[in-house]
Each structure stands twice: as C-alpha cells, then as structure tokens.
Design a protein around this motif. Sequence first.
Motif, mmCIF file in Angstrom:
data_model
loop_
_atom_site.group_PDB
_atom_site.id
_atom_site.type_symbol
_atom_site.label_atom_id
_atom_site.label_comp_id
_atom_site.label_asym_id
_atom_site.label_seq_id
_atom_site.Cartn_x
_atom_site.Cartn_y
_atom_site.Cartn_z
ATOM 1 N N SER A 12 0.816 -1.206 0.000
ATOM 2 C CA SER A 12 0.000 0.000 0.000
ATOM 3 C C SER A 12 0.856 1.265 0.000
ATOM 4 N N TRP A 13 2.111 1.120 0.311
ATOM 5 C CA TRP A 13 3.044 2.237 0.182
ATOM 6 C C TRP A 13 3.694 2.234 -1.206
ATOM 7 N N ALA A 14 4.127 1.057 -1.661
ATOM 8 C CA ALA A 14 4.917 0.956 -2.884
ATOM 9 C C ALA A 14 4.115 1.261 -4.149
ATOM 10 N N TYR A 15 2.903 0.738 -4.250
ATOM 11 C CA TYR A 15 2.121 0.901 -5.485
ATOM 12 C C TYR A 15 1.818 2.362 -5.779
ATOM 13 N N PRO A 16 1.318 3.143 -4.806
ATOM 14 C CA PRO A 16 1.107 4.566 -5.085
ATOM 15 C C PRO A 16 2.414 5.306 -5.367
ATOM 16 N N ALA A 17 3.498 4.903 -4.696
ATOM 17 C CA ALA A 17 4.797 5.541 -4.943
ATOM 18 C C ALA A 17 5.246 5.294 -6.384
ATOM 19 N N LEU A 18 5.095 4.058 -6.854
ATOM 20 C CA LEU A 18 5.444 3.753 -8.245
ATOM 21 C C LEU A 18 4.572 4.528 -9.226
ATOM 22 N N GLU A 19 3.311 4.653 -8.895
ATOM 23 C CA GLU A 19 2.412 5.404 -9.773
ATOM 24 C C GLU A 19 2.780 6.883 -9.804
ATOM 25 N N MET A 20 3.201 7.424 -8.687
ATOM 26 C CA MET A 20 3.643 8.820 -8.655
ATOM 27 C C MET A 20 4.869 9.011 -9.537
ATOM 28 N N ILE A 21 5.777 8.053 -9.480
ATOM 29 C CA ILE A 21 6.980 8.130 -10.320
ATOM 30 C C ILE A 21 6.600 7.995 -11.790
ATOM 31 N N GLU A 25 0.904 11.240 -10.571
ATOM 32 C CA GLU A 25 -0.278 11.360 -9.729
ATOM 33 C C GLU A 25 -0.740 9.961 -9.327
ATOM 34 N N THR A 26 -1.565 9.917 -8.296
ATOM 35 C CA THR A 26 -2.115 8.650 -7.840
ATOM 36 C C THR A 26 -3.458 8.916 -7.174
ATOM 37 N N HIS A 27 -4.085 7.869 -6.730
ATOM 38 C CA HIS A 27 -5.368 7.954 -6.030
ATOM 39 C C HIS A 27 -5.255 7.065 -4.803
ATOM 40 N N SER A 28 -5.955 7.411 -3.745
ATOM 41 C CA SER A 28 -5.854 6.635 -2.498
ATOM 42 C C SER A 28 -6.232 5.164 -2.685
ATOM 43 N N SER A 29 -7.074 4.867 -3.655
ATOM 44 C CA SER A 29 -7.456 3.478 -3.898
ATOM 45 C C SER A 29 -6.273 2.629 -4.369
ATOM 46 N N MET A 30 -5.223 3.265 -4.863
ATOM 47 C CA MET A 30 -4.051 2.520 -5.300
ATOM 48 C C MET A 30 -3.312 1.907 -4.110
ATOM 49 N N ALA A 31 -3.478 2.492 -2.940
ATOM 50 C CA ALA A 31 -2.908 1.883 -1.741
ATOM 51 C C ALA A 31 -3.602 0.550 -1.463
ATOM 52 N N LEU A 32 -4.913 0.531 -1.600
ATOM 53 C CA LEU A 32 -5.670 -0.708 -1.440
ATOM 54 C C LEU A 32 -5.235 -1.735 -2.482
ATOM 55 N N ALA A 33 -5.130 -1.303 -3.722
ATOM 56 C CA ALA A 33 -4.712 -2.205 -4.803
ATOM 57 C C ALA A 33 -3.325 -2.778 -4.537
ATOM 58 N N GLY A 34 -2.396 -1.942 -4.128
ATOM 59 C CA GLY A 34 -1.036 -2.396 -3.868
ATOM 60 C C GLY A 34 -0.963 -3.393 -2.729
ATOM 61 N N GLY A 35 -1.709 -3.124 -1.671
ATOM 62 C CA GLY A 35 -1.717 -4.047 -0.534
ATOM 63 C C GLY A 35 -2.285 -5.400 -0.906
ATOM 64 N N ILE A 36 -3.397 -5.376 -1.621
ATOM 65 C CA ILE A 36 -4.021 -6.632 -2.062
ATOM 66 C C ILE A 36 -3.089 -7.385 -3.002
ATOM 67 N N CYS A 37 -2.496 -6.667 -3.951
ATOM 68 C CA CYS A 37 -1.605 -7.316 -4.925
ATOM 69 C C CYS A 37 -0.428 -7.997 -4.251
ATOM 70 N N LEU A 38 0.228 -7.302 -3.327
ATOM 71 C CA LEU A 38 1.409 -7.901 -2.708
ATOM 72 C C LEU A 38 1.038 -9.121 -1.866
ATOM 73 N N CYS A 39 -0.067 -9.057 -1.165
ATOM 74 C CA CYS A 39 -0.514 -10.230 -0.395
ATOM 75 C C CYS A 39 -0.831 -11.407 -1.308
ATOM 76 N N LEU A 40 -1.526 -11.133 -2.407
ATOM 77 C CA LEU A 40 -1.865 -12.210 -3.345
ATOM 78 C C LEU A 40 -0.632 -12.754 -4.059
ATOM 79 N N ILE A 41 0.287 -11.891 -4.427
ATOM 80 C CA ILE A 41 1.526 -12.346 -5.060
ATOM 81 C C ILE A 41 2.276 -13.265 -4.107
ATOM 82 N N ASN A 42 2.302 -12.916 -2.835
ATOM 83 C CA ASN A 42 2.961 -13.775 -1.854
ATOM 84 C C ASN A 42 2.309 -15.153 -1.814
#
Length: 138
Positions: A12-21, A25-42
């Motif tokens: 939830s930190w990394a995904y919005p940071a990557l999107e900013m780079i 710009e980013t949206h707060s929902s990208m934190a949710l997406a990033g958290g879910i993605c990393l847990c599922l990837i694991n």
Amino acid sequence: MYQDALLFLAGSWAYPALEMIWRGETHSSMALAGGICLCLINHVCCDLLEEKNIISRCLAGAGVITSVELVLGLFLNCLLGFDIWDYSTVPLNLMGQVCLPYSFLWVGLSLPAMAVCELLREDTLEFKSKRKLSEKNP
C-alpha cells in the motif's frame, strides 16, 4: 497474519509511490490495490507456485495484478463512477480498466514484488529475530 499485515502495508506504500513516479499522480485506492496485490503475489507466486520457474511465477504475478486492477476498476470506475483511470485509448484494453501493454509491465514488476515477499516472510523474520537474540545472549 503478521506477514500479511506487513505485506499489505508494504504494497500500500509501494504501489502509489510507483504510480507517482510513472504518472506523476495517484489515487488513495491505489494503496488498497497495492496491498491486495502484494498479499496475493505472496500467496500465489511465492507459496502455491514456489516450485515453478521464475517466468511462470512472474506471469502469474502479472495475472494477479491485472485481475486486481480489473476488479477494482469495475467497482470503482464503472460501478461507482470515480473515473480514476481509463485505458480505453490504449490498445488491447478490456472495458478501459486493464490493457495488455500494462499487463506486460506487471510481468517485470512481479519480480521485485516477489523479492519483497521473500524478505518479509515469517520464517525469515523469525530467523533474524532468533539470531539477534542469540547474539545478545551468548
């Protein structure tokens, strides 16, 4: 559970940071997406597919990220009308929510995501904490 919480926070930190780079710009929902993605990837790439080759695992990771993006896009953009992103002008898109070029990008992003998962594995953290305790109490 502890590992999932760490992974969710990292994602939830990394995904919005990557999107900013990437987009500036980013949206707060990208934190949710990033958290879910990393847990599922694991769970998918590092647990279920642990014995598979790295290409298969990266393709599965791209599938995870694309799926999360599709589900969140259908809910947030199509159902709730937030219009957070729109890939409708990108070739090979599905309802403007996901597209093949970005899915290929997710293949590459899956490798560092799996590395983060490995760093935050419970057994690795447990081993490190036991080693530090043994160093303090010889």
